[in-house]
Design a protein around this motif. Structure first.
Motif, PDB file in Angstrom:
ATOM      1  N   SER A 158       1.374  -0.964  -0.203  1.00 37.54           N
ATOM      2  CA  SER A 158       0.015  -0.212   0.478  1.00 37.54           C
ATOM      3  C   SER A 158       0.641   1.001  -0.100  1.00 37.54           C
ATOM      4  O   SER A 158       0.485   2.035  -0.998  1.00 37.54           O
ATOM      5  N   ARG A 159       1.913   1.149   0.569  1.00 35.06           N
ATOM      6  CA  ARG A 159       2.846   2.638   0.949  1.00 35.06           C
ATOM      7  C   ARG A 159       4.392   2.450  -0.914  1.00 35.06           C
ATOM      8  O   ARG A 159       3.819   3.662  -1.027  1.00 35.06           O
ATOM      9  N   GLU A 160       3.909   1.936  -1.216  1.00 35.52           N
ATOM     10  CA  GLU A 160       4.797   1.483  -2.906  1.00 35.52           C
ATOM     11  C   GLU A 160       3.963   2.406  -3.880  1.00 35.52           C
ATOM     12  O   GLU A 160       3.938   2.896  -4.498  1.00 35.52           O
ATOM     13  N   VAL A 161       2.140   1.520  -3.723  1.00 35.32           N
ATOM     14  CA  VAL A 161       1.377   2.876  -4.541  1.00 35.32           C
ATOM     15  C   VAL A 161       0.718   4.111  -4.142  1.00 35.32           C
ATOM     16  O   VAL A 161       1.181   4.615  -4.441  1.00 35.32           O
ATOM     17  N   THR A 186      14.213   6.988   2.728  1.00 38.43           N
ATOM     18  CA  THR A 186      12.813   6.073   2.164  1.00 38.43           C
ATOM     19  C   THR A 186      11.764   5.999   0.704  1.00 38.43           C
ATOM     20  O   THR A 186      11.140   5.541   0.326  1.00 38.43           O
ATOM     21  N   VAL A 187      11.756   7.348   0.512  1.00 44.03           N
ATOM     22  CA  VAL A 187      11.140   7.169  -1.042  1.00 44.03           C
ATOM     23  C   VAL A 187      11.683   6.573  -1.776  1.00 44.03           C
ATOM     24  O   VAL A 187      11.070   6.092  -2.570  1.00 44.03           O
ATOM     25  N   LYS A 188      13.079   7.358  -1.889  1.00 43.99           N
ATOM     26  CA  LYS A 188      13.394   6.734  -3.213  1.00 43.99           C
ATOM     27  C   LYS A 188      13.427   5.085  -2.699  1.00 43.99           C
ATOM     28  O   LYS A 188      13.033   4.516  -3.502  1.00 43.99           O
ATOM     29  N   THR A 189      13.586   4.421  -1.953  1.00 40.05           N
ATOM     30  CA  THR A 189      13.587   2.867  -0.825  1.00 40.05           C
ATOM     31  C   THR A 189      11.827   2.918  -1.821  1.00 40.05           C
ATOM     32  O   THR A 189      12.436   1.518  -2.539  1.00 40.05           O
ATOM     33  N   HIS A 190      11.026   2.967  -1.466  1.00 40.15           N
ATOM     34  CA  HIS A 190       9.810   2.558  -2.064  1.00 40.15           C
ATOM     35  C   HIS A 190       9.969   3.317  -3.788  1.00 40.15           C
ATOM     36  O   HIS A 190       8.790   1.298  -4.369  1.00 40.15           O
ATOM     37  N   THR A 194       9.600  -0.507  -5.940  1.00 36.48           N
ATOM     38  CA  THR A 194       8.098  -0.696  -7.255  1.00 36.48           C
ATOM     39  C   THR A 194       8.432  -0.935  -8.625  1.00 36.48           C
ATOM     40  O   THR A 194       8.267  -1.819  -9.200  1.00 36.48           O
ATOM     41  N   MET A 195       9.933  -0.292  -8.644  1.00 37.84           N
ATOM     42  CA  MET A 195      10.165  -0.191 -10.344  1.00 37.84           C
ATOM     43  C   MET A 195      11.460  -1.478 -10.545  1.00 37.84           C
ATOM     44  O   MET A 195      10.644  -2.267 -11.293  1.00 37.84           O
ATOM     45  N   THR A 196      11.158  -2.566  -9.580  1.00 34.23           N
ATOM     46  CA  THR A 196      12.737  -4.009  -9.728  1.00 34.23           C
ATOM     47  C   THR A 196      10.887  -4.747  -9.945  1.00 34.23           C
ATOM     48  O   THR A 196      10.734  -5.415 -10.621  1.00 34.23           O
ATOM     49  N   LYS A 197       9.655  -4.408  -8.914  1.00 32.29           N
ATOM     50  CA  LYS A 197       8.662  -5.037  -9.088  1.00 32.29           C
ATOM     51  C   LYS A 197       7.687  -4.793 -10.371  1.00 32.29           C
ATOM     52  O   LYS A 197       7.349  -6.217 -10.494  1.00 32.29           O
ATOM     53  N   LEU A 198       7.491  -3.846 -10.941  1.00 28.13           N
ATOM     54  CA  LEU A 198       7.193  -3.548 -12.475  1.00 28.13           C
ATOM     55  C   LEU A 198       7.861  -3.973 -13.113  1.00 28.13           C
ATOM     56  O   LEU A 198       7.578  -3.807 -14.428  1.00 28.13           O
ATOM     57  N   ASP A 199       9.537  -4.266 -13.065  1.00 22.57           N
ATOM     58  CA  ASP A 199      10.004  -4.471 -14.325  1.00 22.57           C
ATOM     59  C   ASP A 199       9.954  -3.042 -15.063  1.00 22.57           C
ATOM     60  O   ASP A 199       9.698  -2.761 -16.395  1.00 22.57           O
TER      61      ASP A 199
END
Length: 223
Positions: A158-161, A186-190, A194-199
């Motif tokens: 939910s935070r990544e969204v 922390t924003v950069k980490t999220h 997100t970019m890794t999960k969505l490729d």
């Protein structure tokens, strides 16, 4: 030393870019190409840090060349900086969708161009996120069916969204941090997760996905 591959089908523009880079400290021209097919070949051979990519070329255009270069990259993929004559260009939208890191107007001055190459090479945002937002809003509803369905956001927390949504609305990392009461790191980490999960390969590509999945809608609030 930032190694740059210069791609433009107009000889004078290409020669000007090569001359500018060769004269500036900290830059090395890895090669130059007059069309997209040659760019794909040279990118694989020279493995540049950044590709200055003309967007409108006969044959293999900048969108196709961007897709091929990123798909075939071995190791870290080069950052692709699209060159265009006007910012609200659907070709540029297609290149951002394909994974380009940003775009730059061809009439930008030398200092702006060198700063843009440096920023892109370092993985930083090229310009205010609101500029990307304006471009994506203009064309998000026009992507063709051949590009396939957008990724599923259910893999995100939910935070990544939340971070993705605020990124797409044009907020900077610092503004997102203030809004969510978290640190900028922390924003950069999220966002990176997100970019890794969505490729996804770039922040601009993440903005495109946010619009195409309906997470953010054109004409919605900017903040």
């Amino acid at each position: 030393m930032t190694r740059v591959l210069v791609v433009d089908d107009q000889f004078l523009i290409r020669a000007g870019l090569v001359g500018l880079l060769e004269a500036a400290p900290g830059f090395e021209v890895a090669g130059e190409a007059g069309d997209g097919a040659e760019a794909v070949r040279l990118a694989a051979e020279t493995r540049p840090d950044v590709v200055l990519m003309d967007i409108r070329m006969p044959g293999v255009n900048g969108i196709e060349a961007t897709e091929r270069i990123l798909a075939r990259a071995e190791g870290p993929a080069p950052r692709i900086l699209v060159l265009t004559t006007f910012d609200l260009d659907e070709y540029v939208y297609g290149a951002l969708r394909a994974g380009a890191s940003g775009f730059l107007l061809k009439d930008s001055g030398p200092e702006r161009l060198l700063a843009a190459v440096t920023a892109v090479a370092g993985g930083d945002a090229l310009f205010a996120p609101s500029v990307t937002r304006r471009l994506v809003e203009a064309f998000a509803h026009r992507h063709g069916p051949e590009t396939g369905p957008p990724p599923d956001l259910d893999v995100l927390t939910s935070r990544e969204v939340e971070v993705l949504k605020l990124t797409a609305r044009g907020l900077s990392n610092l503004e997102i941090a203030d809004r969510l009461y978290i640190s900028e790191a922390t924003v950069k980490t999220h966002l990176n997760r997100t970019m890794t999960k969505l490729d996804l390969g770039s922040r601009a590509q993440a903005v495109v996905v946010a619009y195409e999945t309906g997470l953010v809608t054109p004409g919605g609030p900017a903040s």
